[in-house]
Design an enzyme around this catalytic site. Structure first.
Site, PDB file in Angstrom:
ATOM      1  N   TRP A   1      -1.894   6.984  -1.742  1.00 12.24           N
ATOM      2  CA  TRP A   1      -1.603   6.968  -0.308  1.00 12.24           C
ATOM      3  C   TRP A   1      -2.333   5.886   0.462  1.00 12.24           C
ATOM      4  O   TRP A   1      -2.096   5.700   1.648  1.00 12.24           O
ATOM      5  CB  TRP A   1      -1.919   8.335   0.322  1.00 12.24           C
TER       6      TRP A   1
ATOM      7  N   GLY B   1      -4.177   5.342  -8.844  1.00 15.08           N
ATOM      8  CA  GLY B   1      -4.685   6.547  -8.194  1.00 15.08           C
ATOM      9  C   GLY B   1      -6.055   6.905  -8.737  1.00 15.08           C
ATOM     10  O   GLY B   1      -6.797   6.033  -9.197  1.00 15.08           O
TER      11      GLY B   1
ATOM     12  N   GLU C   1      -4.543   1.891 -12.981  1.00 18.14           N
ATOM     13  CA  GLU C   1      -5.433   1.227 -12.015  1.00 18.14           C
ATOM     14  C   GLU C   1      -6.087   2.338 -11.218  1.00 18.14           C
ATOM     15  O   GLU C   1      -5.431   2.997 -10.407  1.00 18.14           O
ATOM     16  CB  GLU C   1      -4.626   0.320 -11.069  1.00 18.14           C
ATOM     17  N   LEU C   2      -7.378   2.584 -11.458  1.00 13.01           N
ATOM     18  CA  LEU C   2      -8.006   3.793 -10.931  1.00 13.01           C
ATOM     19  C   LEU C   2      -9.117   3.473  -9.930  1.00 13.01           C
ATOM     20  O   LEU C   2      -9.122   2.424  -9.328  1.00 13.01           O
ATOM     21  CB  LEU C   2      -8.508   4.640 -12.108  1.00 13.01           C
TER      22      LEU C   2
ATOM     23  N   CYS D   1      -9.555   0.749  -3.225  1.00 11.23           N
ATOM     24  CA  CYS D   1     -10.246   0.879  -4.506  1.00 11.23           C
ATOM     25  C   CYS D   1     -11.334  -0.174  -4.634  1.00 11.23           C
ATOM     26  O   CYS D   1     -12.362   0.068  -5.241  1.00 11.23           O
ATOM     27  CB  CYS D   1      -9.253   0.763  -5.655  1.00 11.23           C
TER      28      CYS D   1
ATOM     29  N   GLU E   1     -17.188   8.017  -6.163  1.00 10.31           N
ATOM     30  CA  GLU E   1     -16.392   7.242  -5.209  1.00 10.31           C
ATOM     31  C   GLU E   1     -16.385   7.978  -3.862  1.00 10.31           C
ATOM     32  O   GLU E   1     -16.177   9.194  -3.815  1.00 10.31           O
ATOM     33  CB  GLU E   1     -14.954   7.107  -5.741  1.00 10.31           C
TER      34      GLU E   1
END
Ligand code: NAD
Length: 480
Positions: free
Chosen positions: A132, A206, A228-229, A262, A360
């Site tokens: 999102w 995500g 892709e985190l 990110c 995070e």
């Protein structure tokens, strides 16, 4: 499913999540049309994609309007929507050469009678699952090169930010050839699971927790999962850096988009000689930052798109304070007009065991940690499950790069921060738990969507079974 508005807190939109049957039907439609798409010369596919770029621009007003409601921010929504036609045009310029350079390609043969060549065969159906935080950019970033490669594409944006999908679909409908091989579906985790079960290659952007589930499901389905985190990006600021400039750079790299990126800088390691000046400037600059409330057209940072994020950060801050950290500015999650906000939050006296340093945050939170020895700062920066990106600021690029080379992360910003948001050309891997699979940047951004098919042309008599008979080998051995 009711969808919350991030500025008002109201449930003012709804979607009907696609169920597994609908997803399978969409996948079947796309699969039927994909061979013709893949068979087109790249110039023809490019021409169709360029018409989509124009159609997005034609519908940009409506897409921006909805994306602004989805995310609670106006300027970045306009940038996101404006960026997608640019991405399409960039791939239109680059894809033909990359594909030509790779396929067909003569490969030297170790057998003088055999001539080798390889050609690229796209995966038939590509799937994207997006988060999102940048709904438009991250829903399209991988699908665009996949389409140029000749895949059909099925995209599932996040259920937290689904409003922009309808006007984006209107842009696709303007290009009928594209509508046959590109569909966008709305839905939640179950829709995402159905997508993974129906595609041949999945790109997931995500969280680590969901990424792991997607990777397991992809393994079951025997398809590649490109992940892709998250990240916990460190910035190292060496003694030779200008502390005032460094503080301004660190602030922007940490809090842009309310830190919901990110590649946001989430940990700051500062050389002791410039620590005081840096901290003083950082706090002063952080206090100048305004919320985009009540006027969305003013200020620098918006609400949390996903309200529980505010709660998660409040818990991180409370834990840090209980262990002795000092919050120098910010620190209070505010509910304004129904939206959830946090002003830039600077923390000192933090220790490596605190969640604010380890986990995070995904918000405008800046823990500041002084160091006396650069080796120790590097060790602390590397003490993380994440390895997405990092940054080093120093008096010279050479000094910064020497330190950068010792960091365990795939993208290192030198004398700036969070540069992966602006730079698309350099391949970079996501280290450790920040991801898996080839880079979405640079050439691999498109080459990852091809399988290689080798042609081995025999120019002499093919071997016969008698050439491998035991009698012949035995005679050869005796002779030897
Ligand atoms: P999330 O993992 O909660 O959700 C991402 C997507 O996965 C959503 O579309 C969701 O519907 C879907 N999903 C949920 N469960 C699923 C399942 N079991 N199977 C398939 N799909 C499923 O992530 P989020 O909270 O939307 O996004 C924030 C995270 O994304 C942060 O960790 C951030 O760092 C990361 N992120 C990474 C990058 C990158 O490029 N590395 C970019 C942006 C965001």
């Amino acid at each position: 499913m009711k969808i919350r508005n991030p500025r008002t807190g109201e449930l003012d939109y709804q979607i009907q999540p696609m169920d597994a049957q609908d997803v399978a039907a969409a996948a079947a439609r796309l699969r039927t049309n994909q061979p013709a798409w893949a068979a087109m010369p790249i110039a023809e596919r490019s021409a169709i994609m360029l018409r989509w770029a124009d159609a997005i621009e034609k519908h940009a007003g409506a897409i921006i309007e909805q994306l602004t409601i989805d995310t609670g921010r106006a300027g970045i929504s306009a940038m996101e929507v404006g960026g997608v036609p640019g991405t399409i045009r960039r791939w239109a310029a680059q894809a033909p050469d990359i594909i030509a350079n790779h396929s067909p390609m003569d490969v030297p043969s170790s057998n003088p009678t055999i001539v080798n060549s390889t050609r690229l065969v796209p995966f038939p159906l590509f799937g994207a699952i997006a988060p999102w935080n940048f709904p438009m950019t991250l829903s399209t970033i991988d699908a665009i090169p996949a389409l140029f490669a000749g895949c059909a594409a099925l995209i599932k944006p996040s259920e937290i930010t689904p409003r922009f999908v309808e006007p984006l679909k209107a842009s696709i409908a303007e290009v009928p050839e594209l509508a046959k091989i590109l569909e966008i579906i709305v839905g939640d985790a179950a829709t995402g699971q159905a997508l993974v079960a129906n595609v041949d290659y999945v790109c997931f952007t995500g969280s680590v927790a969901t990424g792991r589930k997607v990777a397991v499901a992809a393994a079951e389905a025997f398809i590649p999962a490109n992940l892709e985190l998250g990240g916990k990006d460190p910035m190292l600021i060496l003694a030779s850096a200008d502390p005032v400039e460094a503080a301004k750079t660190a602030l922007r790299a940490s809090i842009l988009a309310t830190g919901q990126a990110c590649q946001s800088i989430e940990r700051l390691y500062i050389a002791r000689p410039i620590y005081d000046k840096f901290l003083e400037t950082l706090v002063a600059e952080a206090e100048k930052v305004r919320l985009n409330y009540p006027d969305i057209n003013q200020g620098e940072i918006g609400p949390f798109i996903f309200a529980p994020q505010g709660q998660k950060i409040a818990e991180q801050l409370a834990e840090a304070e209980s262990k002795g950290a000092r919050i120098l500015t910010g620190g209070t999650v505010e509910i304004l007009g129904g939206g959830t906000y946090l002003r830039p939050t600077v923390l000192a006296d933090v220790t490596p065991d605190m969640a604010v340093v380890r986990d995070e945050s995904f918000g405008p939170v800046l823990p500041v940690i002084p160091f006396d020895d650069v080796g120790n700062a590097i060790a602390q920066a590397n003490d993380s499950i994440y390895g997405l990106s990092a940054a080093v600021l120093a008096g010279t690029a050479e000094e910064a790069e020497k330190v950068g080379a010792r960091l365990e992360a795939g993208a290192i910003s030198i004398n700036d921060g969070s540069m992966t948001a602006m730079v698309w050309d350099a391949e970079n891997s996501s280290f450790k738990m920040s991801g898996m699979g080839p880079s979405r940047m640079g050439e691999s951004g498109i080459t990852r969507f091809f399988r290689k098919q080798a042609f081995m042309r025999q120019t002499a008599e093919p071997a016969r079974i008698q050439d491998f008979s035991e009698d012949k080998f035995a005679a050869l051995r005796k002779g030897a």
